[in-house]
Write a protein that holds these residues in place. Structure first.
Motif, PDB file in Angstrom:
ATOM      1  N   ARG A 254       0.826  -1.214   0.000  1.00 30.45           N
ATOM      2  CA  ARG A 254       0.000   0.000   0.000  1.00 30.45           C
ATOM      3  C   ARG A 254       0.860   1.264   0.000  1.00 30.45           C
ATOM      4  O   ARG A 254       0.333   2.375  -0.026  1.00 30.45           O
ATOM      5  N   HIS A 255       2.184   1.083   0.024  1.00 28.79           N
ATOM      6  CA  HIS A 255       3.116   2.217   0.012  1.00 28.79           C
ATOM      7  C   HIS A 255       4.197   1.947  -1.039  1.00 28.79           C
ATOM      8  O   HIS A 255       5.377   1.754  -0.693  1.00 28.79           O
ATOM      9  N   PRO A 256       3.837   1.923  -2.311  1.00 25.30           N
ATOM     10  CA  PRO A 256       4.782   1.499  -3.362  1.00 25.30           C
ATOM     11  C   PRO A 256       6.004   2.393  -3.505  1.00 25.30           C
ATOM     12  O   PRO A 256       7.001   1.967  -4.084  1.00 25.30           O
ATOM     13  N   GLY A 257       5.945   3.605  -2.967  1.00 25.92           N
ATOM     14  CA  GLY A 257       7.093   4.506  -3.091  1.00 25.92           C
ATOM     15  C   GLY A 257       8.144   4.319  -2.020  1.00 25.92           C
ATOM     16  O   GLY A 257       9.196   4.973  -2.068  1.00 25.92           O
ATOM     17  N   VAL A 258       7.904   3.429  -1.068  1.00 19.08           N
ATOM     18  CA  VAL A 258       8.847   3.224   0.032  1.00 19.08           C
ATOM     19  C   VAL A 258       9.959   2.259  -0.391  1.00 19.08           C
ATOM     20  O   VAL A 258       9.700   1.240  -1.034  1.00 19.08           O
ATOM     21  N   LEU A 259      11.176   2.590  -0.029  1.00 23.88           N
ATOM     22  CA  LEU A 259      12.332   1.730  -0.284  1.00 23.88           C
ATOM     23  C   LEU A 259      12.383   0.636   0.785  1.00 23.88           C
ATOM     24  O   LEU A 259      12.342   0.930   1.985  1.00 23.88           O
ATOM     25  N   VAL A 260      12.477  -0.624   0.366  1.00 24.03           N
ATOM     26  CA  VAL A 260      12.536  -1.754   1.297  1.00 24.03           C
ATOM     27  C   VAL A 260      13.902  -2.422   1.170  1.00 24.03           C
ATOM     28  O   VAL A 260      14.323  -2.785   0.063  1.00 24.03           O
ATOM     29  N   ILE A 261      14.585  -2.586   2.302  1.00 25.60           N
ATOM     30  CA  ILE A 261      15.891  -3.235   2.327  1.00 25.60           C
ATOM     31  C   ILE A 261      15.816  -4.459   3.225  1.00 25.60           C
ATOM     32  O   ILE A 261      15.497  -4.349   4.409  1.00 25.60           O
ATOM     33  N   ASP A 262      16.111  -5.630   2.660  1.00 24.82           N
ATOM     34  CA  ASP A 262      16.216  -6.883   3.419  1.00 24.82           C
ATOM     35  C   ASP A 262      17.687  -7.135   3.727  1.00 24.82           C
ATOM     36  O   ASP A 262      18.509  -7.216   2.814  1.00 24.82           O
ATOM     37  N   ASP A 263      18.016  -7.280   5.020  1.00 23.92           N
ATOM     38  CA  ASP A 263      19.377  -7.617   5.421  1.00 23.92           C
ATOM     39  C   ASP A 263      19.415  -9.096   5.801  1.00 23.92           C
ATOM     40  O   ASP A 263      18.903  -9.489   6.840  1.00 23.92           O
ATOM     41  N   ASP A 264      20.033  -9.905   4.949  1.00 20.90           N
ATOM     42  CA  ASP A 264      20.112 -11.350   5.203  1.00 20.90           C
ATOM     43  C   ASP A 264      21.533 -11.727   5.613  1.00 20.90           C
ATOM     44  O   ASP A 264      22.156 -12.603   5.024  1.00 20.90           O
ATOM     45  N   THR A 281       7.541  -3.296  -3.366  1.00 19.41           N
ATOM     46  CA  THR A 281       7.518  -1.871  -3.706  1.00 19.41           C
ATOM     47  C   THR A 281       8.397  -1.635  -4.932  1.00 19.41           C
ATOM     48  O   THR A 281       9.120  -2.523  -5.373  1.00 19.41           O
ATOM     49  N   ARG A 282       8.348  -0.420  -5.464  1.00 25.60           N
ATOM     50  CA  ARG A 282       9.090  -0.138  -6.705  1.00 25.60           C
ATOM     51  C   ARG A 282      10.595  -0.293  -6.516  1.00 25.60           C
ATOM     52  O   ARG A 282      11.287  -0.784  -7.404  1.00 25.60           O
ATOM     53  N   HIS A 283      11.075   0.153  -5.370  1.00 28.50           N
ATOM     54  CA  HIS A 283      12.520   0.112  -5.131  1.00 28.50           C
ATOM     55  C   HIS A 283      12.808  -0.759  -3.906  1.00 28.50           C
ATOM     56  O   HIS A 283      12.197  -0.594  -2.848  1.00 28.50           O
ATOM     57  N   TRP A 284      13.755  -1.672  -4.066  1.00 22.77           N
ATOM     58  CA  TRP A 284      14.060  -2.631  -3.010  1.00 22.77           C
ATOM     59  C   TRP A 284      15.480  -3.146  -3.178  1.00 22.77           C
ATOM     60  O   TRP A 284      16.086  -2.997  -4.245  1.00 22.77           O
ATOM     61  N   ALA A 285      15.988  -3.731  -2.117  1.00 22.32           N
ATOM     62  CA  ALA A 285      17.320  -4.349  -2.174  1.00 22.32           C
ATOM     63  C   ALA A 285      17.386  -5.447  -1.125  1.00 22.32           C
ATOM     64  O   ALA A 285      16.743  -5.366  -0.072  1.00 22.32           O
ATOM     65  N   LEU A 286      18.151  -6.480  -1.424  1.00 22.95           N
ATOM     66  CA  LEU A 286      18.460  -7.533  -0.457  1.00 22.95           C
ATOM     67  C   LEU A 286      19.966  -7.712  -0.422  1.00 22.95           C
ATOM     68  O   LEU A 286      20.609  -7.771  -1.473  1.00 22.95           O
ATOM     69  N   ILE A 287      20.514  -7.791   0.794  1.00 19.84           N
ATOM     70  CA  ILE A 287      21.960  -7.831   0.980  1.00 19.84           C
ATOM     71  C   ILE A 287      22.339  -9.080   1.759  1.00 19.84           C
ATOM     72  O   ILE A 287      21.721  -9.400   2.780  1.00 19.84           O
ATOM     73  N   ARG A 288      23.364  -9.784   1.258  1.00 21.91           N
ATOM     74  CA  ARG A 288      23.876 -10.984   1.912  1.00 21.91           C
ATOM     75  C   ARG A 288      25.370 -10.829   2.166  1.00 21.91           C
ATOM     76  O   ARG A 288      26.152 -10.692   1.231  1.00 21.91           O
ATOM     77  N   SER A 289      25.746 -10.896   3.426  1.00 24.41           N
ATOM     78  CA  SER A 289      27.150 -10.773   3.786  1.00 24.41           C
ATOM     79  C   SER A 289      27.776 -12.154   3.978  1.00 24.41           C
ATOM     80  O   SER A 289      27.098 -13.108   4.347  1.00 24.41           O
ATOM     81  N   THR A 290      29.068 -12.234   3.740  1.00 26.28           N
ATOM     82  CA  THR A 290      29.814 -13.474   3.991  1.00 26.28           C
ATOM     83  C   THR A 290      30.418 -13.511   5.386  1.00 26.28           C
ATOM     84  O   THR A 290      31.029 -14.505   5.773  1.00 26.28           O
TER      85      THR A 290
END
Length: 443
Positions: A254-264, A281-290
């Motif tokens: 319901r908030h497509p303009g919000v940036l969503v970041i998944d930290d895995d 949402t329109r803008h998103w990212a998922l990050i995986r660290s070693t």
């Protein structure tokens, strides 16, 4: 407002430097209210726009914060005093369960991977102008992401999870924008947001991850971005479950303009499935660290997201470091393809210690949290008293102040170095520390 301290300067840079000097010396205490811009401009004989520019610079550096009509004030914890500085000194002979590091005995040897990477490098040395991401690394990473249900997207490589999160936030947000961040949550993340000149909107966390009502409230207050730890949440061990993910995805849709970041960051050390919020949402990212699975000194994280976000991140990266060492990338490829890490065994090892401690605490009437990862969170009434009592009893834990904004007090215990024989004595010590007088439950 400022006591005896007098701000000086005619240029914006000089005014900012004067205020920062006062903060650094302690003359401007945390929480000190700064003069309204027009008032200070009048005192200094400068244009109000000059003071506004100085305040803007200080916000971007994380020195001050502005809260609407309440004006500008020195941050309670300036960026020059990060939460990591709140560490308790561990006296000799005290068992340290505070550091948050992985069990080094579970980290794979790097010898063979580094040697193989060196041989590869001798054949194909990295040069300017090459693709910043090794094709082999991108291919393997993308296949793993696909298997975990992460939406399709290009792959970038950053120098660790925090570097990736910072680059994604900077790609979309501007100073003054609000970011919804878990509370309690990763201390470095809580420092990063104000250091970028952004506003922190804390969102409560339970064992299933961010509480939907808290996320909804943050969105209503204008959050431009939401950062969520998918699993192995630091410090609580929370992991987003299927029902919670569904509820959060419906809310974020319901908030497509919000940036969503998944930290895995827990990838490789947990056995609970990933429930990503990415892609709704329109803008998103998922990050995986070693870092947790292969060692903190492998400063490498894989980042994926929507095409616009990745294009901005990679474009800005080209103007700074350029790329993460391809030699390091090749080392990670060798680790991934050689089976150097038994992920199931690592997850099982951490799980046995974590679950064992939580069960032992429960037997002693102490409530604790830790669904995944290497940390256990224990709510307490008085952090300082509990930390002090545990030090006296021979145990060093981390005070929850490093991880909190509005959440209640607690202490974090890292189980990665615990042996089975230590679980009982540690549980006894914690029970005595949180309930020094006989009778009553700690929760």
């Amino acid at each position: 407002m400022l006591g005896e301290y007098r701000i000086t300067g005619r240029r914006a840079s000089d005014i900012a430097a004067s205020i920062e000097t006062g903060v650094g010396s302690g003359a401007l205490a945390p929480g000190a209210v700064l003069p309204p811009m027009r008032e200070l401009a009048g005192e200094l004989g400068v244009n109000p726009n000059t003071v506004a520019a100085a305040y803007r610079t200080l916000r971007e550096r994380g020195v001050i914060e502005t809260d609407g009509r309440r004006g500008s004030r020195v941050r309670a914890r300036p960026a020059t005093a990060p939460r990591d500085s709140l560490r308790t000194a561990v006296p000799e002979g005290v068992r340290d369960v505070a550091e948050g590091n992985p069990d080094v005995s579970l980290l794979p040897s790097l010898d063979a991977a580094l040697a193989a990477a060196a041989r590869w490098y001798a054949r194909t040395p990295a040069l300017y102008g090459q693709d910043p991401v090794l094709p082999d690394l991108a291919r393997i990473a993308r296949a793993d992401l696909d298997a975990d249900g992460v939406p399709a997207g290009p792959v970038a490589v950053t120098s660790g999870a925090l570097d990736g999160i910072e680059r994604v936030l900077a790609a979309h947000l501007r100073p003054g924008d609000a970011v919804a961040v878990e509370d309690p949550g990763w201390g470095a993340m809580l420092d990063l947001v104000p250091a970028l000149g952004l506003r922190t909107l804390p969102i409560a966390v339970d064992d299933e991850g961010p509480v939907p009502a808290a996320v909804e409230r943050a969105l209503a207050e204008g959050a431009r971005a939401v950062v969520v730890t998918a699993r192995a949440q630091n410090p609580t061990g929370a992991a987003v479950g299927a029902d919670r993910a569904r509820e959060l995805r419906e809310l974020l849709a319901r908030h497509p303009g919000v940036l969503v970041i998944d930290d895995d960051h827990g990838h490789g050390i947990v056995d609970v499935p990933l429930r990503p919020l990415s892609g709704v949402t329109r803008h998103w990212a998922l990050i995986r660290s070693t870092a947790k699975a292969y060692g903190p000194d492998l400063r490498l994280a894989v980042l994926t997201g929507d095409a616009v976000t990745l294009d901005r991140v990679r474009g800005r990266q080209r103007l700074g470091p350029g790329w993460v060492s391809r030699l390091l990338q090749r080392t990670v490829v060798e680790l991934w393809t050689s089976g150097a890490l038994d992920k199931a065994a690592v997850a099982r090892s951490y799980g046995l210690r974590r679950d064992g401690l939580i069960a032992a605490l429960a037997e002693r009437g102490v409530r604790a949290h830790g669904r995944s990862g290497m940390n256990v969170w224990v709510p307490v009434a008085d952090e300082t008293a509990v930390v002090t009592r545990l030090l006296t009893a021979g145990w060093a834990v981390t005070a929850g102040a490093r991880f909190r904004v509005e959440a209640g007090p607690g202490v974090r215990i890292t189980v990665s170095g615990l042996s089975p024989a230590e679980v009982g004595p540690l549980a006894d010590a914690v029970a005595a520390a949180v309930r020094p007088a006989a009778g009553g439950r700690s929760d």
